[in-house]
Structure formats: structure tokens, C-alpha cells
Design an enzyme around this catalytic site. Structure first.
Site, PDB file in Angstrom:
ATOM      1  N   HIS A   1     -22.758   2.212   0.814  1.00 26.98           N
ATOM      2  CA  HIS A   1     -22.534   3.925   0.475  1.00 26.98           C
ATOM      3  C   HIS A   1     -21.836   4.323   1.674  1.00 26.98           C
ATOM      4  O   HIS A   1     -20.977   5.406   1.285  1.00 26.98           O
ATOM      5  CB  HIS A   1     -23.979   4.285  -0.361  1.00 26.98           C
ATOM      6  CG  HIS A   1     -23.478   5.941  -0.496  1.00 26.98           C
ATOM      7  ND1 HIS A   1     -23.218   6.214  -1.654  1.00 26.98           N
ATOM      8  CD2 HIS A   1     -23.755   6.857   0.065  1.00 26.98           C
ATOM      9  CE1 HIS A   1     -23.363   7.613  -1.784  1.00 26.98           C
ATOM     10  NE2 HIS A   1     -23.406   8.064  -0.597  1.00 26.98           N
TER      11      HIS A   1
ATOM     12  N   HIS B   1     -18.901   7.938  -1.823  1.00 19.76           N
ATOM     13  CA  HIS B   1     -18.892   6.494  -1.968  1.00 19.76           C
ATOM     14  C   HIS B   1     -17.366   5.832  -1.953  1.00 19.76           C
ATOM     15  O   HIS B   1     -16.531   6.319  -2.959  1.00 19.76           O
ATOM     16  CB  HIS B   1     -19.748   5.821  -3.018  1.00 19.76           C
ATOM     17  CG  HIS B   1     -19.916   4.347  -2.731  1.00 19.76           C
ATOM     18  ND1 HIS B   1     -21.269   3.905  -2.803  1.00 19.76           N
ATOM     19  CD2 HIS B   1     -18.967   3.467  -2.342  1.00 19.76           C
ATOM     20  CE1 HIS B   1     -21.099   2.445  -2.759  1.00 19.76           C
ATOM     21  NE2 HIS B   1     -20.022   2.239  -2.680  1.00 19.76           N
TER      22      HIS B   1
ATOM     23  N   HIS C   1     -13.915   4.679  -2.565  1.00 18.63           N
ATOM     24  CA  HIS C   1     -13.293   4.137  -3.776  1.00 18.63           C
ATOM     25  C   HIS C   1     -11.730   4.377  -4.010  1.00 18.63           C
ATOM     26  O   HIS C   1     -11.533   5.402  -3.375  1.00 18.63           O
ATOM     27  CB  HIS C   1     -14.100   4.519  -5.018  1.00 18.63           C
ATOM     28  CG  HIS C   1     -13.885   5.878  -5.317  1.00 18.63           C
ATOM     29  ND1 HIS C   1     -14.520   6.896  -4.556  1.00 18.63           N
ATOM     30  CD2 HIS C   1     -13.062   6.661  -6.412  1.00 18.63           C
ATOM     31  CE1 HIS C   1     -14.213   8.246  -5.045  1.00 18.63           C
ATOM     32  NE2 HIS C   1     -13.270   7.989  -6.157  1.00 18.63           N
TER      33      HIS C   1
ATOM     34  N   CYS D   1      19.705  -1.530  -1.790  1.00 19.74           N
ATOM     35  CA  CYS D   1      18.551  -0.931  -1.873  1.00 19.74           C
ATOM     36  C   CYS D   1      18.454   0.416  -0.771  1.00 19.74           C
ATOM     37  O   CYS D   1      18.553  -0.171   0.181  1.00 19.74           O
ATOM     38  CB  CYS D   1      17.267  -1.844  -1.827  1.00 19.74           C
ATOM     39  SG  CYS D   1      15.594  -1.126  -1.629  1.00 19.74           S
TER      40      CYS D   1
ATOM     41  N   HIS E   1      12.352  -7.333   0.323  1.00 17.45           N
ATOM     42  CA  HIS E   1      12.759  -6.562  -0.639  1.00 17.45           C
ATOM     43  C   HIS E   1      11.636  -7.108  -1.811  1.00 17.45           C
ATOM     44  O   HIS E   1      11.912  -8.074  -2.147  1.00 17.45           O
ATOM     45  CB  HIS E   1      14.092  -6.664  -1.125  1.00 17.45           C
ATOM     46  CG  HIS E   1      14.271  -5.771  -2.380  1.00 17.45           C
ATOM     47  ND1 HIS E   1      14.505  -4.415  -2.261  1.00 17.45           N
ATOM     48  CD2 HIS E   1      14.318  -5.958  -3.704  1.00 17.45           C
ATOM     49  CE1 HIS E   1      14.629  -3.847  -3.542  1.00 17.45           C
ATOM     50  NE2 HIS E   1      14.438  -4.889  -4.455  1.00 17.45           N
TER      51      HIS E   1
ATOM     52  N   PHE F   1       4.881  29.208  -2.649  1.00 16.08           N
ATOM     53  CA  PHE F   1       6.563  28.843  -2.513  1.00 16.08           C
ATOM     54  C   PHE F   1       6.304  27.584  -3.113  1.00 16.08           C
ATOM     55  O   PHE F   1       7.611  27.364  -3.883  1.00 16.08           O
ATOM     56  CB  PHE F   1       6.767  28.947  -0.902  1.00 16.08           C
ATOM     57  CG  PHE F   1       8.379  28.607  -0.969  1.00 16.08           C
ATOM     58  CD1 PHE F   1       9.255  29.453  -1.503  1.00 16.08           C
ATOM     59  CD2 PHE F   1       8.747  27.677  -0.089  1.00 16.08           C
ATOM     60  CE1 PHE F   1      10.681  29.375  -1.294  1.00 16.08           C
ATOM     61  CE2 PHE F   1      10.195  27.375  -0.038  1.00 16.08           C
ATOM     62  CZ  PHE F   1      11.126  28.017  -0.804  1.00 16.08           C
TER      63      PHE F   1
END
Lengths: 342, 342
Positions: A118, A169, A171, A201, A246, A314
């Protein structure tokens, strides 16, 4: 002097305005995450308090019991759920001018409990444990990809109240949806359009630019990935982890590459913790649309945003973000922040 | 049951997930605005501490002096400034893959000091004073519209630290830019596309829908405008003020219509203060692009967002917002919140 910069992927202007860092504030920031005492529903022996388990990694290889290292469960308070009518077919409601604008809340919403402890934060976990968390991410993304009703999946972590965490905890979460979200639609359109123009790419090109042409925005590099502050970031100290190889689809990335990205993630979060005094933060794992297994234009990556400023009127009105830290200054600060002994 | 709803203007899915309102939080919200003691740079007799005055309304009609009711000044810590090279011509920097993605930080950034009284909040101002604030907005938007270098203007207010206000003396801001921001680009494209399909303004249609066809999202109405919770809101209790008369350009709206919207704004903010215990909030005034004086597809309006939840990893990653309150529930709550004696 401030600058207007355009994010070439989604065609969004941001204002990089370093001078504003010096403006007076008559408020104090008291947003730091406060750990709540355990045990909680995410702790061992409280497994019955969560939704059903969809994946787990256990010490002893057993399928059940409290000896788990990482546990993925259905979110007990889900934003979307699989037990409602799916969006296949004709279940679109009619509603006057808003006709066709509503679907049932079908989707998957899971929680990845990253540790049984925890009180351990993500950055306090040993690398083997963080690798297990990423193994869980990949297993769940792979499984969700196989459900043809889903088009989009988002893995993300909220750390700290100010970054949206309602449980302390450690996660993260995974949401899969039957629709393409706004940012994903823009990212697909932007990367596709760049690919059609250049046959390359855009993230592969950015990796080359930031490693070779100009290293001003480079924060760190490893054999598997680089970490950069993006050219037109919405948020101060926003950082991206870009895998060198890639691959559009996180579900198919080899374990050594994922572990390399996970190691870089821990390093960057430690740098941010040291540089900004344990800030709340989010990280998001971006992977291609679930229909697009392997596409040449999309490149999986991880985006980290420490919560250091407030999204205000804004930004809400214009969609243009004012960022008081240039990515070049941010990269210099983060690359010079040594966490070897942290 | 949760729902997926699409904003028909910008084509963005949101998740309306009322069940999540019940999920446990182990953090407490301590985000309420805290007023800092005056005097500050926005107070009378401190006029020399602000940037130059661009507009003011004074009790005695004088041009100078401390007897002002509303004062507009250049922001001393501006995000963009007029004293840099403008974006006209060829001053776009070249930078490898990011070529054409950078402009100097040219623009206008002003502060509207809404009252000389350091301790009065916007909702504590008498209507005549709020009307003066709107007079100042209109005067400045008109003036900025005449500068052909500007394409976009945003009037906005941040109230409270959690909504982005760095000074607690009641003020709003006006930013004008030489580029079209992301949200504005989307709003123009979306409203134009609706107009091309239907030959009608989408906000005029929404006004008719929410007044006549189905009043579930109507919060309030007056001879000049209506207030509604939008169909697919990103944020809980987000509310829009829609003027009944179609006008795309705030600079040309007659005073009685502006005063009607200003009165509705005060009423809605008072309702939110009562219903949500003085929350931080933003409001944004939306007007057409400065090049588009009078267009049939765009409709000026005011958007109000109380800051009740945190934008977290899912929203940052996906651009899809999870809203725990349906606009129908919100409209019912707000319309039933009586502020006649508040």
C-alpha cells in the site's frame, strides 16, 4: 521572448512564454500527493473488494490467492462497462438536433494494481516489479485488441490527487472504447498526412532530429529508446519516451524494448521527483488504433506530464496552451538532474 | 448507466458516467479560493505597478486618476507581447523537421481589473459594475479587431487558484493572437460544416431544441438569452449562455443584449456558488474569428466551467473527457437552485 510553436502532428499552436515564470503569485501551491493509510481495496486479502480479476502475476505461479505481484481487475466504479448493450448495430438513440450523437456507455475500464504494498510509490518499485506492470499492460492491451468491438485503448497512470488519483495505493488504469477519441483521431490524421507527404514516420524523424541534428531537447538515451521534451509541449516539463525501433502496436513490442522503455520511465519520474519535489503526475501509453495492427505512420510512445500548473480559462476556451518553460530549458534541467544515487 | 455522447460541433466523444460520482475518494478537496490581503497592483493608487492602461471607465469621466470603476491594462507578465516582431512576412524560423512550426511570440495580453475593491468577488459586484466590465470587453475586442495582424481573440476569467488565477483581486483577461487556435479552428470547421448541410446556425438550432423540443437541459431563460447545460459537456455542471439573437461578432452586439448576457452570467455564477460552495471557476467569451465580421454559421456565446474535478491521464491521453454528471441532472440542479435572496 515568448514564441508561438505549432505541434506538427496535431497542428496545434502553443505559447512558450518563459517570462511568465517570474510573475507574482499571491497563492501557495499545496497540491502534493498525500498518502492515505492502508489497508485499502487494492491491498492483499482485500481482493474481494475489487471488481473481477482479469490478469495477475503471482510469485508462485498460482492462479488465485493473495501472493500476487501485479493484479488487473475490472474497475468497481467504471466510466464505461462491458455489461451494457454494445455499440454494434442500430442502438444509436435519436434525439432531435443531437440525433446520432449518443451511444450506450459500452467499454472496458480496468485497474492495474502495481504492487501489493500500500505504501510503495511507482518509483519506489524495483525494476523487476515495473517490468511486471508493463507485462500486465501488454497482456491486457493484447486481449482487448482481440475484441473487435473496441477501436481504441488508453493505458494511463494518475499519481497524486491533483493529477486525478482517487486512491493512493499505486495503480494505473486501462480504458478501451468502441469509438475513436478526439486526440487519437487527430494523431492518426496528423501522422498519416506526414507519412503521405514524406513517406516517413514523423516520430522516427523526430528521433533522428533530436539525436543527430539538434540535441537541445534530448533528456536521456538508452539502447532501446530516447527521452525528449517535445518541440511544442502543452505543459511545462512534459516529456516523451520514444522507442528507437518503429512499431505502431504496443501489443507486439518485444519484451526487451518494453523493459527499456519502462527503465527510462522510472529514470524520468525519479528526475521529476528530484527536480520538482515529488509532483503529482500522469503518464500515458499511446498505441495505434486497435484495427491498425501495423501501420508505417504511427509509432507507440509514452508521454509523461508532471502537474505543475493549472489548465485555466485561456486553455479551456482556445485549446491553445501557455507553457512557461521552453522544452530546451526543460531538457537541460532534466538531463542535468542526476538520480544515480536517488 | 453511462453513455458516450458526441459534441456535434467539434466531433468529440465524451463519457457521461453518473455512477462514478459514487466512487470512494481517499483525498479531500481543499481547492477553495483563498483571498489574499490587499492592497495589490490592481488596487487604486497602485496604478503605476501595472502595465500601461488601454481602456478605463471613470466615475467622473476623467481620463486619468484613481477614480476608475473598471481598468484595462497591458499584462505586466504577458504570454505574448506587441513589442516583438509580428508574424507578417517571412519571420518564420527554419528548424529541420520542425520547419515552419515557430513564430515570434507576438500578440496582445491584457488584464481587465473588474473593480477597484480588492475584496469584492465578481458575483458581489452590482449589475451596473458587471455591465461596465462587459463594456470594457467590447471596447477592447473592437479595438483589437481593427488590428489586421490579429486573427483570434479570447476573453476569459479565472476565479480561484485552482482555476488558474494568480492574483485574487477580481480580474479577467483578453488575449489576441495572429494565429487560429486549435479549438477555434475546430469550432469554425464544425459550425461551417453544419451550416453547409442544413443552411442553419447550429447554436440557433440548439436554442430551439433546448427551449421547445426538450427543455431537460435548460437552466434559465431571459428575453435576451438562455442558459443551458450542453449536450456533450466535458466538465460537470458546464453551462453555456446562448444569446437568442444570432450574431457572430461580439464587437457588434447591442448593449441591451450584452447586458442581458451579463445578468444571466451573474445569476449562473451565484447558482454555482450556492450549489457547490464557492467553487473556483472559469468563464470564456467566444466570438468569431476577427477576419469573419458577420458569418451565418458562428454564434457568440459564453461558456462557464466550475472547477470541480481534475483533468487526468485519460483526458490528457485520449482527448475524451469523463464527466460524472449528466447535463440533464446538472440543469435540474442549477435551475432549482434559487438565488433570489442570495
Amino acid at each position: 521572448m515568448s514564441e508561438l510553436r505549432s505541434d506538427m502532428i496535431v497542428n496545434r499552436w502553443v505559447i512558450i512564454s518563459p517570462r511568465r515564470g517570474a510573475r507574482p503569485h499571491d497563492y501557495k501551491n499545496d497540491e502534493r500527493a498525500k498518502m492515505q493509510p492502508g489497508p485499502c481495496a487494492f491491498c492483499p486479502n482485500h481482493e474481494h473488494e475489487t471488481g473481477p480479476e482479469t490478469f495477475a502475476i503471482r510469485e508462485d505461479g498460482k492462479l488465485r490467492g493473495p501472493c500476487w505481484r501485479v493484479r488487473v481487475v475490472a474497475n468497481k466504479y467504471p466510466a464505461v462497462a462491458t455489461d451494457v448493450e454494445s455499440s454494434d448495430g442500430l442502438c444509436v438513440y435519436s434525439n432531435g438536433v443531437f440525433e446520432g450523437c449518443k451511444l450506450p456507455g459500452f467499454g472496458s475500464h480496468e485497474v492495474v494494481v502495481e504492487t501489493p504494498d500500500h505504501y510503495k510509490t511507482f518509483t519506489q518499485l524495483p525494476m523487476a516489479q515495473i517490468e511486471d506492470v508493463f507485462k500486465a499492460y501488454q497482456a491486457r492491451v493484447t486481449c482487448l485488441s482481440q475484441d473487435k468491438r473496441f477501436k481504441f485503448v488508453q493505458v494511463f497512470k494518475n499519481h497524486g490527487n491533483a493529477a486525478g488519483a482517487s486512491m493512493s495505493h499505486s495503480h494505473s488504469q486501462i480504458i478501451a472504447l468502441p469509438v475513436v477519441t478526439k486526440s487519437m483521431e487527430e494523431a492518426v490524421a496528423g501522422t498519416k498526412s506526414y507519412f503521405e507527404r514524406t513517406h516517413r514516420c514523423v516520430l522516427c524523424d523526430i528521433i533522428h532530429q533530436d539525436l543527430v541534428t539538434c540535441r537541445d531537447r534530448l533528456v536521456a538515451e538508452s539502447p532501446f529508446c530516447i527521452a525528449v521534451c517535445p518541440y511544442a509541449p502543452c505543459f511545462p516539463h512534459e516529456t516523451w519516451i520514444l522507442p528507437r525501433t518503429h512499431n505502431s502496436n504496443f501489443a507486439t513490442v518485444p519484451a526487451d524494448q518494453i523493459n527499456g522503455a519502462a527503465k527510462m520511465l522510472k529514470t524520468l519520474l525519479l528526475k521529476m521527483e528530484k527536480a520538482f519535489h515529488l509532483p503529482p503526475y500522469n503518464f500515458m501509453l499511446h498505441t495505434a488504433l486497435l484495427d491498425d495492427c501495423h501501420v508505417p505512420y504511427y509509432h507507440w510512445y509514452i508521454r509523461i506530464v508532471p502537474h505543475l500548473i493549472t489548465v485555466a480559462g485561456f486553455e479551456l476556451g482556445s485549446g491553445c496552451y501557455i507553457n512557461p518553460v521552453s522544452p530546451e530549458d526543460s531538457a537541460q534541467l532534466l538531463s542535468n538532474t542526476n538520480v544515480d544515487d536517488y
